[in-house]
Design a protein around this motif. Sequence first.
Motif, PDB file in Angstrom:
ATOM      1  N   VAL A 105      47.845  43.607  34.192  1.00 47.98           N
ATOM      2  CA  VAL A 105      47.118  43.511  32.927  1.00 47.98           C
ATOM      3  C   VAL A 105      46.034  44.584  32.952  1.00 47.98           C
ATOM      4  O   VAL A 105      45.025  44.442  33.642  1.00 47.98           O
ATOM      5  CB  VAL A 105      46.513  42.108  32.718  1.00 47.98           C
ATOM      6  N   LEU A 106      46.256  45.646  32.222  1.00 47.90           N
ATOM      7  CA  LEU A 106      45.455  46.863  32.315  1.00 47.90           C
ATOM      8  C   LEU A 106      43.954  46.600  32.296  1.00 47.90           C
ATOM      9  O   LEU A 106      43.434  45.935  31.406  1.00 47.90           O
ATOM     10  CB  LEU A 106      45.818  47.797  31.152  1.00 47.90           C
ATOM     11  N   GLY A 107      43.251  47.128  33.315  1.00 49.18           N
ATOM     12  CA  GLY A 107      41.798  47.166  33.310  1.00 49.18           C
ATOM     13  C   GLY A 107      41.072  45.981  33.897  1.00 49.18           C
ATOM     14  O   GLY A 107      39.838  45.988  33.954  1.00 49.18           O
ATOM     15  N   LEU A 108      41.789  44.956  34.364  1.00 47.30           N
ATOM     16  CA  LEU A 108      41.122  43.747  34.852  1.00 47.30           C
ATOM     17  C   LEU A 108      40.935  43.782  36.362  1.00 47.30           C
ATOM     18  O   LEU A 108      41.841  44.179  37.099  1.00 47.30           O
ATOM     19  CB  LEU A 108      41.928  42.503  34.485  1.00 47.30           C
ATOM     20  N   ASP A 109      39.755  43.319  36.816  1.00 50.72           N
ATOM     21  CA  ASP A 109      39.596  43.118  38.250  1.00 50.72           C
ATOM     22  C   ASP A 109      40.209  41.767  38.608  1.00 50.72           C
ATOM     23  O   ASP A 109      40.706  41.037  37.740  1.00 50.72           O
ATOM     24  CB  ASP A 109      38.131  43.232  38.684  1.00 50.72           C
ATOM     25  N   LEU A 110      40.184  41.430  39.892  1.00 47.68           N
ATOM     26  CA  LEU A 110      40.898  40.238  40.357  1.00 47.68           C
ATOM     27  C   LEU A 110      40.358  38.962  39.718  1.00 47.68           C
ATOM     28  O   LEU A 110      41.123  38.103  39.261  1.00 47.68           O
ATOM     29  CB  LEU A 110      40.812  40.142  41.880  1.00 47.68           C
ATOM     30  N   THR A 111      39.032  38.827  39.661  1.00 51.15           N
ATOM     31  CA  THR A 111      38.434  37.626  39.073  1.00 51.15           C
ATOM     32  C   THR A 111      38.774  37.519  37.596  1.00 51.15           C
ATOM     33  O   THR A 111      39.086  36.433  37.087  1.00 51.15           O
ATOM     34  CB  THR A 111      36.905  37.638  39.261  1.00 51.15           C
ATOM     35  N   GLU A 112      38.737  38.643  36.891  1.00 54.25           N
ATOM     36  CA  GLU A 112      39.055  38.635  35.463  1.00 54.25           C
ATOM     37  C   GLU A 112      40.518  38.274  35.218  1.00 54.25           C
ATOM     38  O   GLU A 112      40.833  37.545  34.273  1.00 54.25           O
ATOM     39  CB  GLU A 112      38.745  39.998  34.853  1.00 54.25           C
ATOM     40  N   GLN A 113      41.397  38.774  36.072  1.00 53.01           N
ATOM     41  CA  GLN A 113      42.812  38.460  35.896  1.00 53.01           C
ATOM     42  C   GLN A 113      43.067  36.969  36.128  1.00 53.01           C
ATOM     43  O   GLN A 113      43.829  36.335  35.391  1.00 53.01           O
ATOM     44  CB  GLN A 113      43.666  39.306  36.846  1.00 53.01           C
ATOM     45  N   PHE A 114      42.414  36.407  37.141  1.00 51.38           N
ATOM     46  CA  PHE A 114      42.513  34.967  37.378  1.00 51.38           C
ATOM     47  C   PHE A 114      41.953  34.197  36.186  1.00 51.38           C
ATOM     48  O   PHE A 114      42.493  33.152  35.797  1.00 51.38           O
ATOM     49  CB  PHE A 114      41.752  34.590  38.651  1.00 51.38           C
ATOM     50  N   ALA A 115      40.869  34.711  35.606  1.00 47.66           N
ATOM     51  CA  ALA A 115      40.239  34.034  34.469  1.00 47.66           C
ATOM     52  C   ALA A 115      41.163  34.019  33.260  1.00 47.66           C
ATOM     53  O   ALA A 115      41.365  32.971  32.633  1.00 47.66           O
ATOM     54  CB  ALA A 115      38.915  34.718  34.124  1.00 47.66           C
ATOM     55  N   VAL A 116      41.735  35.170  32.917  1.00 51.39           N
ATOM     56  CA  VAL A 116      42.640  35.241  31.768  1.00 51.39           C
ATOM     57  C   VAL A 116      43.834  34.314  31.980  1.00 51.39           C
ATOM     58  O   VAL A 116      44.267  33.608  31.061  1.00 51.39           O
ATOM     59  CB  VAL A 116      43.102  36.694  31.533  1.00 51.39           C
ATOM     60  N   ALA A 117      44.359  34.298  33.206  1.00 52.86           N
ATOM     61  CA  ALA A 117      45.495  33.425  33.510  1.00 52.86           C
ATOM     62  C   ALA A 117      45.117  31.953  33.340  1.00 52.86           C
ATOM     63  O   ALA A 117      45.886  31.158  32.780  1.00 52.86           O
ATOM     64  CB  ALA A 117      45.981  33.687  34.931  1.00 52.86           C
ATOM     65  N   ALA A 118      43.933  31.581  33.808  1.00 53.11           N
ATOM     66  CA  ALA A 118      43.496  30.182  33.709  1.00 53.11           C
ATOM     67  C   ALA A 118      43.232  29.785  32.261  1.00 53.11           C
ATOM     68  O   ALA A 118      43.575  28.675  31.833  1.00 53.11           O
ATOM     69  CB  ALA A 118      42.239  29.973  34.546  1.00 53.11           C
ATOM     70  N   ILE A 119      42.624  30.673  31.489  1.00 54.75           N
ATOM     71  CA  ILE A 119      42.362  30.388  30.071  1.00 54.75           C
ATOM     72  C   ILE A 119      43.679  30.155  29.340  1.00 54.75           C
ATOM     73  O   ILE A 119      43.814  29.226  28.537  1.00 54.75           O
ATOM     74  CB  ILE A 119      41.580  31.553  29.432  1.00 54.75           C
ATOM     75  N   ALA A 120      44.670  31.003  29.636  1.00 58.41           N
ATOM     76  CA  ALA A 120      45.987  30.835  29.014  1.00 58.41           C
ATOM     77  C   ALA A 120      46.627  29.517  29.443  1.00 58.41           C
ATOM     78  O   ALA A 120      47.254  28.824  28.636  1.00 58.41           O
ATOM     79  CB  ALA A 120      46.886  32.013  29.389  1.00 58.41           C
ATOM     80  N   ARG A 121      46.465  29.166  30.702  1.00 60.04           N
ATOM     81  CA  ARG A 121      47.038  27.909  31.195  1.00 60.04           C
ATOM     82  C   ARG A 121      46.492  26.711  30.430  1.00 60.04           C
ATOM     83  O   ARG A 121      47.227  25.760  30.132  1.00 60.04           O
ATOM     84  CB  ARG A 121      46.723  27.766  32.684  1.00 60.04           C
ATOM     85  N   TYR A 122      45.207  26.755  30.110  1.00 62.47           N
ATOM     86  CA  TYR A 122      44.565  25.588  29.511  1.00 62.47           C
ATOM     87  C   TYR A 122      44.577  25.592  27.987  1.00 62.47           C
ATOM     88  O   TYR A 122      43.898  24.793  27.362  1.00 62.47           O
ATOM     89  CB  TYR A 122      43.125  25.479  30.018  1.00 62.47           C
ATOM     90  N   HIS A 123      45.357  26.501  27.364  1.00 61.35           N
ATOM     91  CA  HIS A 123      45.405  26.494  25.901  1.00 61.35           C
ATOM     92  C   HIS A 123      46.248  25.339  25.372  1.00 61.35           C
ATOM     93  O   HIS A 123      46.138  24.969  24.208  1.00 61.35           O
ATOM     94  CB  HIS A 123      45.989  27.816  25.385  1.00 61.35           C
ATOM     95  N   SER A 124      47.085  24.773  26.221  1.00 56.89           N
ATOM     96  CA  SER A 124      48.034  23.752  25.767  1.00 56.89           C
ATOM     97  C   SER A 124      47.366  22.386  25.671  1.00 56.89           C
ATOM     98  O   SER A 124      46.164  22.240  25.867  1.00 56.89           O
ATOM     99  CB  SER A 124      49.226  23.688  26.725  1.00 56.89           C
ATOM    100  N   SER A 125      48.171  21.374  25.399  1.00 59.18           N
ATOM    101  CA  SER A 125      47.617  20.040  25.145  1.00 59.18           C
ATOM    102  C   SER A 125      46.965  19.417  26.368  1.00 59.18           C
ATOM    103  O   SER A 125      46.053  18.611  26.249  1.00 59.18           O
ATOM    104  CB  SER A 125      48.720  19.111  24.622  1.00 59.18           C
ATOM    105  N   ARG A 126      47.437  19.789  27.567  1.00 57.12           N
ATOM    106  CA  ARG A 126      46.859  19.200  28.774  1.00 57.12           C
ATOM    107  C   ARG A 126      45.487  19.812  29.045  1.00 57.12           C
ATOM    108  O   ARG A 126      45.363  21.013  29.277  1.00 57.12           O
ATOM    109  CB  ARG A 126      47.778  19.428  29.968  1.00 57.12           C
ATOM    110  N   ALA A 127      44.464  18.989  29.045  1.00 52.17           N
ATOM    111  CA  ALA A 127      43.099  19.480  29.247  1.00 52.17           C
ATOM    112  C   ALA A 127      42.839  19.722  30.731  1.00 52.17           C
ATOM    113  O   ALA A 127      43.356  19.003  31.586  1.00 52.17           O
ATOM    114  CB  ALA A 127      42.089  18.476  28.704  1.00 52.17           C
TER     115      ALA A 127
END
Length: 509
Positions: free
Chosen positions: A395-417
């Motif tokens: 994912v262009l331009g992201l450091d490791l923490t940011e990439q983990f963050a984007v992945a986690a945000i996407a994971r939690y978009h669904s109905s499961r909180a």
Amino acid sequence: MAKAKLFGAIVMSAQSIDLTIVNLRNLETVERVSAPVALGDRLFTEGGIDYDVVDEAVSALRGFQQLMTDDGVTDERVVASHTITDAENISYVRDQIYTKTGLTVHFMTVSEELMFRYQAAAAYLPNFRELIDEGTVLIQIGASSITLMVFQAGELTLTRELQLGPMQVAQKMAQLEHQVDTYEDVLADYLHSKLLDVWRLLPEKQFKQVILMGSKLTLLENLIPENKRALALSHADFNQRFDQVMTLSDQELEDQEQLPEMEVNEVAPTFLLLNELFDTMQIETVWVSNIKLLDGFVVHHAAETGQLKLNWDFNETMISAAKNLAKRYQVDQAHQKKVLTFAVQLFDRLRKIHGLGPRERLLLQLAAILQDTGLYLDANQHAFHSEYIIRASEVLGLDLTEQFAVAAIARYHSSRAPSAGLSHLSRLPLEARLTIAKLAAILRLADALDDSHRAKISKISVSIRKQTFTVTATANDDIELEKWTFSQKGTFFREVFGLQPILKRKGTL
């Protein structure tokens, strides 16, 4: 006239540690030195960095510190390429460097390195925009890996990293080199087989030109005129250089081409790799550059700190690249557009409450774009698959923490909180987990506003009261599903922000 503030940039890579001291306002180089420290000497065969080499690295860094002091450097940064950060003992190496020099080493990701190279090309190649508008492939040749950045109509449409760097290939094939008489033929077959995956992913469009950069292009870089950053070679010119270089003995490479002894065995992997790429892609023009990762790091830092203005919107580049990544996973683009629009509107309206800045806004945008990539693998619990895909992608331009963050945000978009403490992200600092929670809470509401995937809501307005967060949706259709989902996903929003989210509709049915 005030004395220019100088910046010292150090990049640690598999075969060298490099320092450049520059004036960030005009990118003028004051000093540039390199120490031949083979941090990757046994990395690809044994998995770690030898501690004798660590001592060499510390010695080189101390020398660089003295140079920076002598030149009056006021700011410094040390980064390590992703190649050496894969070493099994890298944490110990990093700690020893800090203990003995006081320097903190930042570990780069492939995604960061891609952005640095992109920014360097934009800064140093006058015709870069023209080249990417026409369509080109930027090929980076590093010690352990090569990366391809595919541009079409001015957009970055594909990135790919392959473990085919000349140093790594040479180490893997070292034993075979002395066992067969046709080593170069076997090596060519090996490289051909490893590139098959690339041809499957590349668009059908034929590219007439490529841009080369990296640390393993010495025998092409020495053709570039002095004070120039690049040279255009025809395919025939490259073939001529290929024939010339491949007939030289090891000793002739050292004597005639002034190639360091440690790089001689990497010549065949480099040129055979390039030959395979150019022939298969039917390239007409090769733009050979002497731009390095170090240059990209400097440009990035200068732009990030506001000391250099480039006529380039790199945030938009990251968003465009993420959209192209999502296309590969056949994401519903109409739904993606709606969620992205709503997420940004909610973020901006909540600015005084969440206290986040432009970078976090960008992370939210990337998560909104990529949140449904997991549907490509499985509709059941697709958000978990989205998290995996984002973590595993460039994912262009992201450091490791940011990439983990984007992945986690996407994971939690669904109905499961998510759990209240985001327990599966316990390795991240508390501040990072709070940011993820805030952005996930916003994305959940944005996704709920188009839960039917029918684009029923044309626009929204937001009202914030003491204990409520009211979204009024303009829709000329029934939005009961959106209301129900909004209410479900709103529970986590209330936990994070202390506001009760309410969805109202206005419009005619």
